[in-house]
Motif scaffolding. Sequence first.
Motif, PDB file in Angstrom:
ATOM      1  N   TRP A  94       5.050  -6.497  -1.172  1.00 28.00           N
ATOM      2  CA  TRP A  94       4.028  -7.503  -1.491  1.00 28.00           C
ATOM      3  C   TRP A  94       3.681  -7.547  -2.971  1.00 28.00           C
ATOM      4  CZ3 TRP A  94       4.313  -9.704   2.919  1.00 28.00           C
ATOM      5  CH2 TRP A  94       4.447  -8.945   4.082  1.00 28.00           C
ATOM      6  N   LYS A  95       4.312  -6.692  -3.770  1.00 27.52           N
ATOM      7  CA  LYS A  95       4.090  -6.655  -5.223  1.00 27.52           C
ATOM      8  C   LYS A  95       2.618  -6.400  -5.559  1.00 27.52           C
ATOM      9  CE  LYS A  95       7.951  -9.808  -6.071  1.00 27.52           C
ATOM     10  NZ  LYS A  95       8.365 -11.097  -6.670  1.00 27.52           N
ATOM     11  N   LEU A  96       2.037  -5.444  -4.855  1.00 24.03           N
ATOM     12  CA  LEU A  96       0.648  -5.090  -5.098  1.00 24.03           C
ATOM     13  C   LEU A  96       0.505  -4.360  -6.427  1.00 24.03           C
ATOM     14  CD1 LEU A  96      -0.313  -3.773  -1.548  1.00 24.03           C
ATOM     15  CD2 LEU A  96      -1.114  -5.882  -2.594  1.00 24.03           C
ATOM     16  N   LYS A  97      -0.648  -4.521  -7.035  1.00 21.49           N
ATOM     17  CA  LYS A  97      -0.913  -3.836  -8.294  1.00 21.49           C
ATOM     18  C   LYS A  97      -1.369  -2.408  -8.063  1.00 21.49           C
ATOM     19  CE  LYS A  97      -3.739  -4.159 -12.488  1.00 21.49           C
ATOM     20  NZ  LYS A  97      -4.788  -4.947 -13.189  1.00 21.49           N
ATOM     21  N   GLU A  98      -2.266  -2.215  -7.087  1.00 22.71           N
ATOM     22  CA  GLU A  98      -2.825  -0.877  -6.858  1.00 22.71           C
ATOM     23  C   GLU A  98      -3.414  -0.804  -5.454  1.00 22.71           C
ATOM     24  OE1 GLU A  98      -6.110   2.179  -8.891  1.00 22.71           O
ATOM     25  OE2 GLU A  98      -5.760   0.168  -9.718  1.00 22.71           O
ATOM     26  N   ILE A  99      -3.442   0.412  -4.915  1.00 20.80           N
ATOM     27  CA  ILE A  99      -4.092   0.677  -3.632  1.00 20.80           C
ATOM     28  C   ILE A  99      -5.136   1.758  -3.859  1.00 20.80           C
ATOM     29  CG2 ILE A  99      -3.797   1.554  -1.290  1.00 20.80           C
ATOM     30  CD1 ILE A  99      -1.061   0.379  -1.216  1.00 20.80           C
ATOM     31  N   VAL A 100      -6.369   1.477  -3.466  1.00 21.94           N
ATOM     32  CA  VAL A 100      -7.485   2.404  -3.667  1.00 21.94           C
ATOM     33  C   VAL A 100      -7.925   2.936  -2.309  1.00 21.94           C
ATOM     34  CG1 VAL A 100      -9.822   2.679  -4.561  1.00 21.94           C
ATOM     35  CG2 VAL A 100      -8.223   1.128  -5.700  1.00 21.94           C
ATOM     36  N   GLY A 101      -8.094   4.255  -2.227  1.00 18.16           N
ATOM     37  CA  GLY A 101      -8.570   4.858  -0.989  1.00 18.16           C
ATOM     38  C   GLY A 101      -7.459   5.513  -0.198  1.00 18.16           C
ATOM     39  N   ASN A 102      -7.855   6.381   0.714  1.00 23.42           N
ATOM     40  CA  ASN A 102      -6.922   7.096   1.573  1.00 23.42           C
ATOM     41  C   ASN A 102      -7.229   6.802   3.032  1.00 23.42           C
ATOM     42  OD1 ASN A 102      -5.415   8.613  -0.448  1.00 23.42           O
ATOM     43  ND2 ASN A 102      -7.305   9.757  -0.763  1.00 23.42           N
ATOM     44  N   PRO A 103      -6.227   6.459   3.827  1.00 18.69           N
ATOM     45  CA  PRO A 103      -6.481   6.231   5.256  1.00 18.69           C
ATOM     46  C   PRO A 103      -6.773   7.535   5.973  1.00 18.69           C
ATOM     47  CG  PRO A 103      -4.129   6.133   4.795  1.00 18.69           C
ATOM     48  CD  PRO A 103      -4.817   6.263   3.468  1.00 18.69           C
ATOM     49  N   THR A 104      -7.489   7.463   7.075  1.00 17.76           N
ATOM     50  CA  THR A 104      -7.796   8.660   7.857  1.00 17.76           C
ATOM     51  C   THR A 104      -6.581   9.166   8.605  1.00 17.76           C
ATOM     52  OG1 THR A 104      -8.533   7.278   9.714  1.00 17.76           O
ATOM     53  CG2 THR A 104     -10.209   7.982   8.129  1.00 17.76           C
ATOM     54  N   SER A 105      -5.608   8.316   8.833  1.00 17.85           N
ATOM     55  CA  SER A 105      -4.397   8.700   9.555  1.00 17.85           C
ATOM     56  C   SER A 105      -3.173   8.366   8.713  1.00 17.85           C
ATOM     57  CB  SER A 105      -4.316   7.968  10.902  1.00 17.85           C
ATOM     58  OG  SER A 105      -3.088   8.242  11.547  1.00 17.85           O
ATOM     59  N   GLY A 106      -2.228   9.304   8.675  1.00 19.81           N
ATOM     60  CA  GLY A 106      -1.002   9.073   7.916  1.00 19.81           C
ATOM     61  C   GLY A 106      -0.129   7.980   8.496  1.00 19.81           C
ATOM     62  N   SER A 107      -0.360   7.619   9.746  1.00 17.85           N
ATOM     63  CA  SER A 107       0.433   6.566  10.380  1.00 17.85           C
ATOM     64  C   SER A 107       0.145   5.194   9.777  1.00 17.85           C
ATOM     65  CB  SER A 107       0.158   6.534  11.891  1.00 17.85           C
ATOM     66  OG  SER A 107      -1.214   6.265  12.147  1.00 17.85           O
ATOM     67  N   PHE A 108      -0.914   5.090   8.985  1.00 16.03           N
ATOM     68  CA  PHE A 108      -1.250   3.807   8.360  1.00 16.03           C
ATOM     69  C   PHE A 108      -0.113   3.319   7.471  1.00 16.03           C
ATOM     70  CE2 PHE A 108      -3.010   1.193   4.975  1.00 16.03           C
ATOM     71  CZ  PHE A 108      -3.842   0.326   5.655  1.00 16.03           C
ATOM     72  N   TRP A 109       0.611   4.240   6.824  1.00 15.52           N
ATOM     73  CA  TRP A 109       1.641   3.862   5.868  1.00 15.52           C
ATOM     74  C   TRP A 109       2.959   3.513   6.537  1.00 15.52           C
ATOM     75  CZ3 TRP A 109      -0.811   3.195   1.552  1.00 15.52           C
ATOM     76  CH2 TRP A 109      -1.850   4.049   1.165  1.00 15.52           C
ATOM     77  N   ARG A 110       3.101   3.735   7.838  1.00 18.56           N
ATOM     78  CA  ARG A 110       4.410   3.582   8.473  1.00 18.56           C
ATOM     79  C   ARG A 110       4.876   2.138   8.561  1.00 18.56           C
ATOM     80  NH1 ARG A 110       3.728   7.863  13.524  1.00 18.56           N
ATOM     81  NH2 ARG A 110       3.521   9.743  12.215  1.00 18.56           N
ATOM     82  N   VAL A 111       3.945   1.213   8.617  1.00 22.34           N
ATOM     83  CA  VAL A 111       4.296  -0.208   8.724  1.00 22.34           C
ATOM     84  C   VAL A 111       3.562  -0.975   7.635  1.00 22.34           C
ATOM     85  CG1 VAL A 111       4.298  -2.251  10.173  1.00 22.34           C
ATOM     86  CG2 VAL A 111       4.634  -0.004  11.208  1.00 22.34           C
ATOM     87  N   SER A 112       4.316  -1.723   6.838  1.00 25.19           N
ATOM     88  CA  SER A 112       3.711  -2.520   5.771  1.00 25.19           C
ATOM     89  C   SER A 112       3.855  -4.001   6.122  1.00 25.19           C
ATOM     90  CB  SER A 112       4.391  -2.224   4.431  1.00 25.19           C
ATOM     91  OG  SER A 112       3.823  -3.003   3.404  1.00 25.19           O
ATOM     92  N   SER A 113       3.169  -4.405   7.188  1.00 29.33           N
ATOM     93  CA  SER A 113       3.223  -5.797   7.617  1.00 29.33           C
ATOM     94  C   SER A 113       2.004  -6.553   7.094  1.00 29.33           C
ATOM     95  CB  SER A 113       3.276  -5.896   9.141  1.00 29.33           C
ATOM     96  OG  SER A 113       2.102  -5.349   9.713  1.00 29.33           O
ATOM     97  N   LEU A 114       2.057  -7.871   7.164  1.00 28.99           N
ATOM     98  CA  LEU A 114       0.960  -8.694   6.666  1.00 28.99           C
ATOM     99  C   LEU A 114      -0.311  -8.495   7.489  1.00 28.99           C
ATOM    100  CD1 LEU A 114       0.693 -10.706   4.332  1.00 28.99           C
ATOM    101  CD2 LEU A 114       1.065 -12.554   5.972  1.00 28.99           C
ATOM    102  N   SER A 115      -0.162  -8.052   8.735  1.00 32.79           N
ATOM    103  CA  SER A 115      -1.331  -7.827   9.590  1.00 32.79           C
ATOM    104  C   SER A 115      -2.165  -6.632   9.127  1.00 32.79           C
ATOM    105  CB  SER A 115      -0.888  -7.601  11.033  1.00 32.79           C
ATOM    106  OG  SER A 115      -0.037  -6.479  11.135  1.00 32.79           O
ATOM    107  N   LYS A 116      -1.627  -5.817   8.226  1.00 32.00           N
ATOM    108  CA  LYS A 116      -2.378  -4.678   7.693  1.00 32.00           C
ATOM    109  C   LYS A 116      -3.445  -5.112   6.689  1.00 32.00           C
ATOM    110  CE  LYS A 116      -0.355  -0.813   9.276  1.00 32.00           C
ATOM    111  NZ  LYS A 116      -1.052   0.390   9.784  1.00 32.00           N
ATOM    112  N   PHE A 117      -3.349  -6.338   6.190  1.00 34.92           N
ATOM    113  CA  PHE A 117      -4.218  -6.792   5.122  1.00 34.92           C
ATOM    114  C   PHE A 117      -5.257  -7.783   5.656  1.00 34.92           C
ATOM    115  CE2 PHE A 117      -0.132  -5.688   3.331  1.00 34.92           C
ATOM    116  CZ  PHE A 117      -0.470  -4.912   2.238  1.00 34.92           C
ATOM    117  N   ALA A 118      -6.369  -7.872   4.947  1.00 38.64           N
ATOM    118  CA  ALA A 118      -7.435  -8.810   5.299  1.00 38.64           C
ATOM    119  C   ALA A 118      -8.239  -9.134   4.055  1.00 38.64           C
ATOM    120  CB  ALA A 118      -8.341  -8.236   6.381  1.00 38.64           C
ATOM    121  N   ILE A 119      -8.876 -10.294   4.080  1.00 41.58           N
ATOM    122  CA  ILE A 119      -9.753 -10.717   2.988  1.00 41.58           C
ATOM    123  C   ILE A 119     -11.192 -10.426   3.384  1.00 41.58           C
ATOM    124  CG2 ILE A 119     -10.571 -12.691   1.646  1.00 41.58           C
ATOM    125  CD1 ILE A 119      -7.857 -14.001   2.145  1.00 41.58           C
ATOM    126  N   SER A 120     -11.959  -9.855   2.474  1.00 42.39           N
ATOM    127  CA  SER A 120     -13.370  -9.582   2.728  1.00 42.39           C
ATOM    128  C   SER A 120     -14.198 -10.796   2.328  1.00 42.39           C
ATOM    129  CB  SER A 120     -13.826  -8.346   1.944  1.00 42.39           C
ATOM    130  OG  SER A 120     -15.203  -8.109   2.150  1.00 42.39           O
TER     131      SER A 120
END
Length: 264
Positions: A94-120
């Motif tokens: 996705w050509k992201l600039k930076e990721i801030v924060g750590n997920p509580t579960s390492g499984s968060f990084w296993r799939v980099s799909s668009l459904s992982k993202f959301a707008i606040s």
Amino acid sequence: MGCCGEEEEDNLLHQPLILSPPPEFLETTATTAENLTISPMNSHFSALTCRDILRIIFEKLSTTDLACAACVCRIWSSVAADRDIQTAAFKSPWKLKEIVGNPTSGSFWRVSSLSKFAISHRILRGDSVASLAVKYSVQVMDIKRLNNMMSDHGIYSRERLLIPLNNPDILINSICYIELDVYAKRETAVVYLEGGPPVNKSSCSTSRATSDLSKRRVIESVRRSMQVDDEIARYYLSITDGDPRSAISEFSEDLRWERQTSLA
């Protein structure tokens, strides 16, 4: 002119010598070839157990391939679990600039799909689920599903909503914040279109939630000790400035007085 026996002997001398190897030799050769097979589990192939080499290889893998590599052996798993390697694989599509924060579960990084993202989206007066669906070009049911909402009225008890992201171009050169949303009950890579998250407000909300939880625990403890309902427990805590011991003592004194009055 020689005899027939001499001619046969002369022909045999000019034929190539072909000998069949014994079975023991074939078994030894097969074992040697098996030991030389390139495999991360083969102790003779030390290149794939070198962490520096593994890092160079893993930095080129996708999140799915990293998850598969982590299942090979302990060394591969430890290298694949490196935060820099994981975030690089997560950002790359996705050509992201930076990721801030750590997920509580390492499984968060296993799939980099668009459904992982959301707008606040910070909820403003006049906002509704339908109007937000039109504004961000998404479905109403997708907003409800992402935010764990049963009805449209749930919007009034929240300060923000997570909006599903359907345009990957928004992620280019963006900063994502790994957040666990209390209402949605899921970890999401959140994009703030109007700057970063409100740090002060988040800390205040967290402090308020922690304070409410502590008060609730005190009420539960006093209620169980006095064997009364929540309203009575709150009353005795209110007249004793929130001191559980004093509340229980006051309640015991009142019980003793009631018993003496009924006997009289």
